[in-house]
Design a protein around this motif. Structure first.
Motif, PDB file in Angstrom:
ATOM      1  N   SER A  39       0.819  -1.213   0.000  1.00 32.28           N
ATOM      2  CA  SER A  39       0.000   0.000   0.000  1.00 32.28           C
ATOM      3  C   SER A  39       0.853   1.263   0.000  1.00 32.28           C
ATOM      4  O   SER A  39       0.552   2.216  -0.735  1.00 32.28           O
ATOM      5  N   GLU A  40       1.906   1.311   0.777  1.00 29.15           N
ATOM      6  CA  GLU A  40       2.764   2.508   0.809  1.00 29.15           C
ATOM      7  C   GLU A  40       3.514   2.684  -0.509  1.00 29.15           C
ATOM      8  O   GLU A  40       3.715   3.801  -0.970  1.00 29.15           O
ATOM      9  N   TYR A  41       3.901   1.583  -1.123  1.00 31.76           N
ATOM     10  CA  TYR A  41       4.572   1.649  -2.414  1.00 31.76           C
ATOM     11  C   TYR A  41       3.636   2.236  -3.469  1.00 31.76           C
ATOM     12  O   TYR A  41       4.031   3.098  -4.259  1.00 31.76           O
TER      13      TYR A  41
ATOM     14  N   LYS B 293       1.062   4.196  -2.971  1.00 28.62           N
ATOM     15  CA  LYS B 293       0.902   5.628  -2.664  1.00 28.62           C
ATOM     16  C   LYS B 293       2.090   6.426  -3.179  1.00 28.62           C
ATOM     17  O   LYS B 293       1.916   7.490  -3.786  1.00 28.62           O
ATOM     18  N   SER B 294       3.290   5.936  -2.937  1.00 30.08           N
ATOM     19  CA  SER B 294       4.486   6.678  -3.351  1.00 30.08           C
ATOM     20  C   SER B 294       4.563   6.823  -4.865  1.00 30.08           C
ATOM     21  O   SER B 294       5.076   7.818  -5.371  1.00 30.08           O
TER      22      SER B 294
END
Length: 90
Positions: free
Chosen positions: A17-19, A21-22
């Motif tokens: 999920s953070e990947y 978003k980035s």
């Protein structure tokens, strides 16, 4: 159009999920990344989102919830896509 990426953190080698978003920040897309918390959570999230919003939306199934999400395509303002992305190793 809003783009919502639904990520199943239990699917695959790691929670991406953070990947995701980035990679999308600064893209100009109106997006959200939703991480599921339990079995069928994605289905409930989509139902609630569609009944409480009038905005056109596209959901991207990222992980093991694809069959459940595709079953919800009867919502008129809903578009569903399967998201393919490279899994990063941690």
């Amino acid at each position: 159009m809003k783009h919502i990426f639904i990520v199943n953190p239990k699917s695959g080698k790691c929670d991406n999920s953070e990947y995701i978003k980035s990679q999308l920040e600064g893209s100009g897309f109106d997006f959200e990344v939703y991480t599921t918390k339990a079995p069928l959570d994605a289905v409930e999230f989509i139902k609630q989102w569609c009944t409480s919003n009038d905005e056109e939306v596209r959901f991207y199934a990222c992980g093991g919830d694809r069959p459940n999400i595709f079953a919800l395509q009867h919502y008129s303002k809903l578009s569903v896509s399967q998201a393919s992305y490279a899994v990063r190793s941690e």
